[in-house]
Design a protein around this motif. Structure first.
Motif, PDB file in Angstrom:
ATOM      1  N   VAL A 236       0.685  -1.188   0.115  1.00  0.00           N
ATOM      2  CA  VAL A 236       0.056   0.013   0.127  1.00  0.00           C
ATOM      3  C   VAL A 236       0.815   1.317  -0.054  1.00  0.00           C
ATOM      4  N   ASN A 237       1.962   1.082   0.731  1.00  0.00           N
ATOM      5  CA  ASN A 237       2.866   2.435   0.757  1.00  0.00           C
ATOM      6  C   ASN A 237       3.643   2.738  -0.524  1.00  0.00           C
ATOM      7  N   CYS A 270       7.196   8.419   4.590  1.00  0.00           N
ATOM      8  CA  CYS A 270       6.434   7.350   4.053  1.00  0.00           C
ATOM      9  C   CYS A 270       6.717   6.041   4.976  1.00  0.00           C
ATOM     10  N   MET A 271       6.004   4.962   4.904  1.00  0.00           N
ATOM     11  CA  MET A 271       6.113   3.917   5.903  1.00  0.00           C
ATOM     12  C   MET A 271       7.641   3.355   5.990  1.00  0.00           C
ATOM     13  N   ALA A 272       8.373   3.268   4.687  1.00  0.00           N
ATOM     14  CA  ALA A 272       9.196   2.595   4.498  1.00  0.00           C
ATOM     15  C   ALA A 272      10.385   3.549   5.351  1.00  0.00           C
ATOM     16  N   CYS A 344      15.722   6.625   1.764  1.00  0.00           N
ATOM     17  CA  CYS A 344      14.589   5.681   1.689  1.00  0.00           C
ATOM     18  C   CYS A 344      14.486   5.138   0.283  1.00  0.00           C
ATOM     19  N   ALA A 345      14.430   3.607   0.302  1.00  0.00           N
ATOM     20  CA  ALA A 345      14.250   2.986  -0.948  1.00  0.00           C
ATOM     21  C   ALA A 345      13.118   3.106  -1.434  1.00  0.00           C
ATOM     22  N   VAL A 346      11.882   3.747  -0.814  1.00  0.00           N
ATOM     23  CA  VAL A 346      10.449   4.014  -1.560  1.00  0.00           C
ATOM     24  C   VAL A 346      10.388   5.414  -1.922  1.00  0.00           C
ATOM     25  N   CYS A 347      10.513   6.363  -1.157  1.00  0.00           N
ATOM     26  CA  CYS A 347      10.310   7.977  -1.323  1.00  0.00           C
ATOM     27  C   CYS A 347      11.712   8.475  -1.351  1.00  0.00           C
ATOM     28  N   GLY A 348      12.987   8.121  -1.470  1.00  0.00           N
ATOM     29  CA  GLY A 348      14.057   8.832  -1.395  1.00  0.00           C
ATOM     30  C   GLY A 348      14.316   9.548  -2.589  1.00  0.00           C
ATOM     31  N   GLY A 349      13.593   9.338  -3.809  1.00  0.00           N
ATOM     32  CA  GLY A 349      13.973  10.140  -5.036  1.00  0.00           C
ATOM     33  C   GLY A 349      12.898  11.093  -5.264  1.00  0.00           C
TER      34      GLY A 349
END
Length: 350
Positions: A236-237, A270-272, A344-349
């Motif tokens: 979901v994240n 984010c969650m990650a 962060c691997a999900v939102c770091g970019g």
């Protein structure tokens, strides 16, 4: 103070006997109030007349503020009801009505929101125009769906592939005994429509996968995640970050719950960022494995719905960048701060 109240009762009684209009009697009571307040301010402490009329201006000021608040509330509510009656009268007379954002029955249904300063008519209209997706129609999803519908959220989507079982009914209050075996989303749809027929319910009786999430999330403004699996929450994240949608996430276990808002597009983590790795298996057990207090999802789910209303209307301070933790066993709450991680691997970019 009793002496003043006695005088007020006498004035009101005399006015009643003389058939004086209510407005005139209220005017006389107002003059009495001003006179008493003047006595409290002008005369020194200990003066017999001041003592006989209460001895303190603070008490009368508090009483005046309370009366003003009640009268103001009645005035606003009266105007709302008056508008609804005008609309109804126009319909009875077959008069053409102007287009408006709310039906007359909606004005009465949402009156307590409309008179609330932090929401008002603009906030209620924002709720009506909002599109919210609830992931999971279980323990957390049940109170979330009920309160979103009661609040007047215009479109409510719910996705879940499970069916109602007897073990759900201890906490999943949106379902009923006679709907055992029914897909949860259809059971939830029935309950929501029974509560508020003015909302658009979109049930999705399917498992949430990466492909489904990518397409579905784009159709909604806000996601509420009430699932109990770390893998599903992580999915979901990822989908919400890709779609640029904020997520209000809740989690419960045994006696403890937590609520937060993930929103990298709005500056929150984010969650990650907060949970970069899956917890150890013994720390991520589901409710079926650890058990859960029946009322706990009601508390946490209601918090999620409350935060959703605040996020939609812009009222108050939300949980963006903060996580609220509730310990039901010891009746304690605490809030911790959470920050975005550049790596962060999900939102770091973003």
């Amino acid at each position: 103070m009793l002496f003043v109240l006695f005088l007020a009762a006498v004035l009101w009684g005399i006015g009643h006997v003389m058939r004086t209009p209510v407005q005139a009697r209220l005017y006389m009571l107002g003059l009495l109030y001003i006179a008493v307040l003047g006595v409290q301010i002008a005369l020194p402490f200990g003066h017999p007349l001041r003592e006989a009329t209460g001895g303190s201006a603070a008490l009368w000021l508090l009483l005046g503020a309370f009366v003003a608040l009640v009268l103001g509330y009645r005035l606003v509510l009266g105007r709302i009801r008056g508008r609804a009656e005008e609309i109804e009268a126009a319909r009875d007379a077959d008069v053409s009505l102007p287009e408006g954002p709310f039906l007359d029955v909606e004005l009465e249904r949402y009156a307590r929101h409309i008179t609330l300063p932090d929401i008002g008519g603009g906030g209620q209209l924002a709720l009506k125009n909002a599109k919210v997706l609830v992931v999971g129609a279980g323990g957390l999803g049940a109170p979330v769906l009920f309160y979103l519908a009661a609040a007047g959220v215009g479109r409510i989507g719910v996705i879940d592939h499970d069916v109602v079982s007897l073990s759900n009914l201890q906490r999943q209050i949106i379902h009923t005994d006679d709907r055992t075996g029914m897909p949860k989303v259809f059971s939830a749809e029935m309950a929501v429509k029974a509560l508020n027929p003015h909302v658009d319910v979109r049930p999705y009786n399917r498992e949430l996968t990466e492909d489904v999430a990518e397409t579905l999330f784009a159709d909604f403004d806000l996601i509420l995640d009430g699932t109990d699996s770390f893998e599903v929450r992580a999915m979901v994240n990822r989908a919400a970050v890709a779609a640029g949608r904020p997520v209000i996430a809740g989690a419960i276990s045994a006696w403890e719950g937590q609520v937060t808002l993930y929103d990298p597009a709005g500056g929150a983590p984010c969650m990650a960022c907060v949970f970069p790795e899956a917890p150890a298996p013994d720390l991520a057990a589901t409710c079926a494995e650890t058990g859960v207090l029946g009322a706990l999802p009601g508390v946490v789910g209601s918090m999620m719905a409350l935060e959703a209303v605040k996020e939609i209307t812009g009222a108050g301070e939300g949980l963006r960048g903060r996580m609220l933790i509730y310990d039901a066993l010891h009746a304690e709450t605490r809030t911790i701060k959470a920050q975005r991680r550049a790596d962060c691997a999900v939102c770091g970019g973003l």
